[in-house]
Design a protein around this motif. Structure first.
Motif, PDB file in Angstrom:
ATOM      1  N   VAL A  12      -9.753  -6.008  -0.608  1.00  0.00           N
ATOM      2  CA  VAL A  12      -8.447  -5.820   0.010  1.00  0.00           C
ATOM      3  C   VAL A  12      -8.520  -4.657   0.979  1.00  0.00           C
ATOM      4  O   VAL A  12      -9.325  -3.735   0.788  1.00  0.00           O
ATOM      5  N   GLN A  13      -7.695  -4.708   2.000  1.00  0.00           N
ATOM      6  CA  GLN A  13      -7.643  -3.593   2.946  1.00  0.00           C
ATOM      7  C   GLN A  13      -6.825  -2.451   2.368  1.00  0.00           C
ATOM      8  O   GLN A  13      -5.949  -2.656   1.511  1.00  0.00           O
ATOM      9  N   GLY A  16      -3.148  -2.352   0.724  1.00  0.00           N
ATOM     10  CA  GLY A  16      -2.853  -3.621   0.091  1.00  0.00           C
ATOM     11  C   GLY A  16      -2.613  -3.502  -1.401  1.00  0.00           C
ATOM     12  O   GLY A  16      -2.596  -2.403  -1.963  1.00  0.00           O
ATOM     13  N   SER A  17      -2.435  -4.657  -2.034  1.00  0.00           N
ATOM     14  CA  SER A  17      -2.110  -4.710  -3.458  1.00  0.00           C
ATOM     15  C   SER A  17      -2.989  -5.726  -4.178  1.00  0.00           C
ATOM     16  O   SER A  17      -3.433  -6.714  -3.585  1.00  0.00           O
ATOM     17  N   ASN A  81      -0.735  -0.975  -6.113  1.00  0.00           N
ATOM     18  CA  ASN A  81      -0.167  -0.996  -4.760  1.00  0.00           C
ATOM     19  C   ASN A  81      -0.709   0.174  -3.953  1.00  0.00           C
ATOM     20  O   ASN A  81      -1.263   1.126  -4.509  1.00  0.00           O
ATOM     21  N   SER A  82      -0.528   0.096  -2.653  1.00  0.00           N
ATOM     22  CA  SER A  82      -0.966   1.174  -1.751  1.00  0.00           C
ATOM     23  C   SER A  82      -2.404   1.579  -2.041  1.00  0.00           C
ATOM     24  O   SER A  82      -2.725   2.765  -2.162  1.00  0.00           O
TER      25      SER A  82
END
Length: 112
Positions: A12-13, A16-17, A81-82
């Motif tokens: 994931v970038q 992202g989550s 998250n984040s």
């Protein structure tokens, strides 16, 4: 024989989550935790949830990660998250304190 099966990891970038899951036959009976082991690092505690649902987090993930459990399904979750590149690691679930065996873990890779 008790098994712990983690899933939900991926690439994931940053920002992202991901939502991790852990299935195990005795999860509903114990305090549980998520741990992670980054490249070249020791395995560290990330988050704890008691059998009654109280939670605690390491400072680096507070406000970003949420640990939860579904005792009826014997499943533990980690909503992340984040995400940051420094969250890159293999994530494991286990009891708290950890038991003497581990699952295969699930790889989380966060790209910048």
């Amino acid at each position: 024989q008790v098994q712990l099966v983690e899933s939900g990891g991926g690439l994931v970038q940053a920002g992202g989550s991901l939502r991790l899951s852990c299935a195990g036959s005795i999860l509903s009976l114990n305090a549980m935790a998520w741990y992670r082991q980054g490249p070249g690092k020791q395995r560290d505690l990330v988050a704890i949830i008691t059998s009654s649902g109280s939670t605690n987090y390491v400072e680096s993930v507070k406000g970003r990660f949420t640990i939860s459990r579904d005792n009826a399904k014997n499943t533990l979750y980690l909503q992340m998250n984040s995400l940051k590149p420094e969250d890159t690691a293999v994530y494991y679930c286990n009891g708290y304190p950890a038991w003497g065996f581990w699952g295969q873990g699930t790889q989380v890779t966060v790209s910048s």
